[in-house]
Design a protein around this motif. Structure first.
Motif, PDB file in Angstrom:
ATOM      1  N   ASP A 177     -16.152  -2.699  -4.147  1.00 27.47           N
ATOM      2  CA  ASP A 177     -16.820  -3.045  -2.848  1.00 27.47           C
ATOM      3  C   ASP A 177     -16.398  -2.274  -1.628  1.00 27.47           C
ATOM      4  N   LYS A 178     -16.227  -0.807  -1.961  1.00 32.99           N
ATOM      5  CA  LYS A 178     -15.640  -0.042  -0.902  1.00 32.99           C
ATOM      6  C   LYS A 178     -16.927  -0.033   0.122  1.00 32.99           C
ATOM      7  N   GLU A 237      -1.861   1.043  -9.025  1.00 33.01           N
ATOM      8  CA  GLU A 237      -2.878   1.185  -8.010  1.00 33.01           C
ATOM      9  C   GLU A 237      -3.763   0.120  -7.810  1.00 33.01           C
ATOM     10  N   GLN A 238      -3.914  -0.560  -8.998  1.00 32.94           N
ATOM     11  CA  GLN A 238      -4.782  -1.826  -8.657  1.00 32.94           C
ATOM     12  C   GLN A 238      -4.279  -2.931  -7.805  1.00 32.94           C
ATOM     13  N   TYR A 293      -7.678  -3.407   0.528  1.00 28.02           N
ATOM     14  CA  TYR A 293      -8.914  -4.118   0.627  1.00 28.02           C
ATOM     15  C   TYR A 293      -8.787  -5.377   1.672  1.00 28.02           C
ATOM     16  N   GLN A 311     -14.834   4.851  -6.695  1.00 24.28           N
ATOM     17  CA  GLN A 311     -15.273   4.112  -7.531  1.00 24.28           C
ATOM     18  C   GLN A 311     -14.881   2.531  -7.221  1.00 24.28           C
ATOM     19  N   GLN A 312     -14.068   2.232  -6.282  1.00 24.82           N
ATOM     20  CA  GLN A 312     -13.990   0.826  -5.874  1.00 24.82           C
ATOM     21  C   GLN A 312     -15.139   0.230  -5.637  1.00 24.82           C
ATOM     22  N   ASN A 360      -4.702  -1.277  -4.235  1.00 21.36           N
ATOM     23  CA  ASN A 360      -6.054  -1.167  -3.666  1.00 21.36           C
ATOM     24  C   ASN A 360      -6.541  -2.375  -3.265  1.00 21.36           C
ATOM     25  N   THR A 384       0.911  -1.203   0.168  1.00 24.54           N
ATOM     26  CA  THR A 384       0.004   0.065   0.096  1.00 24.54           C
ATOM     27  C   THR A 384       0.764   1.170  -0.076  1.00 24.54           C
ATOM     28  N   LEU A 419      -9.011   3.675  -0.177  1.00 23.96           N
ATOM     29  CA  LEU A 419      -9.655   2.937  -1.634  1.00 23.96           C
ATOM     30  C   LEU A 419     -10.459   4.127  -2.466  1.00 23.96           C
TER      31      LEU A 419
END
Length: 362
Positions: A188-189, A152-153, A160, A185-186, A156, A146, A182
């Motif tokens: 499952d945020k 970035e993927q 998560y 637009q993530q 993230n 992190t 996060l």
């Protein structure tokens, strides 16, 4: 490639013997021999001269590589899996840790080492027996990911995973920090935030997030089903198209979707097929549903979003007003869109339109 192998290859490319290289560097021939066998390494003060003599740079000489390709990372993963299979958890973990040391800023590799070792341990049963022994180190790898710059993927994905683990360990502050990192637009945020709220027994706030997520999921699902219906129609697979449209209708009914949502897919298909009887029936029902009061606040699926004593009533009232506002637009579209042209000479269809017009003028 090992450093000794690089030195040996570069020496031969320059046409030098070990003795000649030793002489030019002011060291012994046995020292050069040890470098190439990997039993010792050149002194740091000699590296610049050695690199110049071998017509290379120090990064190449020392096998420095800042990033790894996806293919190289996949090869390393295969090696770790093989070690796990042949020598067990501890050897696999040590090998993974060595790779993390070699590439301390390669987020993708570190993420793969953490998730792979954890996954292999789960499959072998080691995660239940040796979890405490390895968990802290694996989590530190995720944390390092992190903080790495780059993909970035991957960052993230690590955030998560850590958020879920911190919730499990009741480290809610750390969990919130990971969730906040996060992007909005993530996918499952909201689910992560809801899990955190549930763990803290904030049930009402969690329900609002989950009900909102359900609404978004259903909207996306109905769009997908609409597209699948159209594809089946274009492929002239009418039975398949009917089944998909029916699934859309049943889904909307099952989850108390607003207004005429259950009719959208069957009506679209009937219009595409130019089925006069069904098209008129669906359009009539759609207009009727728009003129009926909406009671979303009473749904078991949305009782926290819309079911508050005052807000719920205001929301239902707003929906009734909204229905009245969109009806004229829908009416105009049906009158002018060429997709409905096959209905315009039908008297029953014209009567349906006149009835809807009378309602809009009330």
């Amino acid at each position: 490639m090992p450093v000794g192998e690089v030195i040996r290859r570069k020496r031969k490319e320059q046409g030098l013997t070990q003795e000649q290289m030793a002489q030019r560097l002011g060291v012994s021939a046995p020292a050069v021999n040890k470098w190439e066998r990997g039993s010792s390494y050149p002194d740091i003060t000699i590296l610049p001269a050695l690199a110049r003599l071998l017509n290379t740079d120090i990064n190449t000489l020392l096998c420095f590589q800042e990033e790894l390709s996806d293919e190289e990372i996949a090869q390393i993963c295969n090696e770790i899996a093989k070690i796990m299979d042949e020598k067990g958890t501890e050897a696999a973990f040590d090998a993974a840790e060595q790779k993390v040391r070699e590439y301390p800023n390669c987020g993708k590799l570190i993420h793969m080492m953490a998730s792979m070792v954890q996954g292999l341990m789960m499959m072998s049963g080691g995660w239940s027996t040796d979890r405490e022994k390895y968990e802290e180190k694996i989590h530190s790898w995720y944390e390092r990911v992190t903080e790495c710059s780059g993909d970035e993927q991957v960052k993230n994905a690590a955030a998560y995973m850590l958020a879920g683990e911190y919730i499990r360990k009741k480290e809610y502050g750390k969990a919130q920090k990971m969730i906040d990192s996060l992007p909005e637009q993530q996918a499952d945020k909201k689910i992560l935030n809801a899990r955190l709220l549930l763990a803290q027994e904030k049930y009402d706030e969690a329900a609002v997030l989950v009900e909102g997520k359900l609404t978004n999921v259903l909207n996306d699902l109905l769009i997908v089903l609409s597209m699948l219906t159209d594809i089946a129609f274009q492929e002239e697979e009418m039975e398949r198209a009917e089944k998909i449209a029916s699934a859309g209708k049943q889904t909307a009914l099952l989850y108390d979707q607003w207004g005429y949502s259950p009719l959208i897919l069957p009506m679209e298909l009937a219009v595409k097929k130019k089925d006069v009887e069904k098209s008129i029936a669906y359009i009539r029902e759609m207009f009727h549903m728009l003129t009926e009061p909406q009671h979303m606040s009473e749904s078991v699926f949305y009782c926290h979003i819309y079911g508050k004593e005052n807000f719920g009533r205001k929301y239902d009232g707003a929906m009734e007003s909204y229905a009245e506002r969109i009806l004229p637009g829908l009416l105009a579209e049906i009158k002018t869109d060429e997709g409905y042209a096959f209905l315009r000479g039908n008297e029953e269809f014209q009567e349906v339109l006149r009835t809807a017009e009378r309602f809009t003028k009330k």
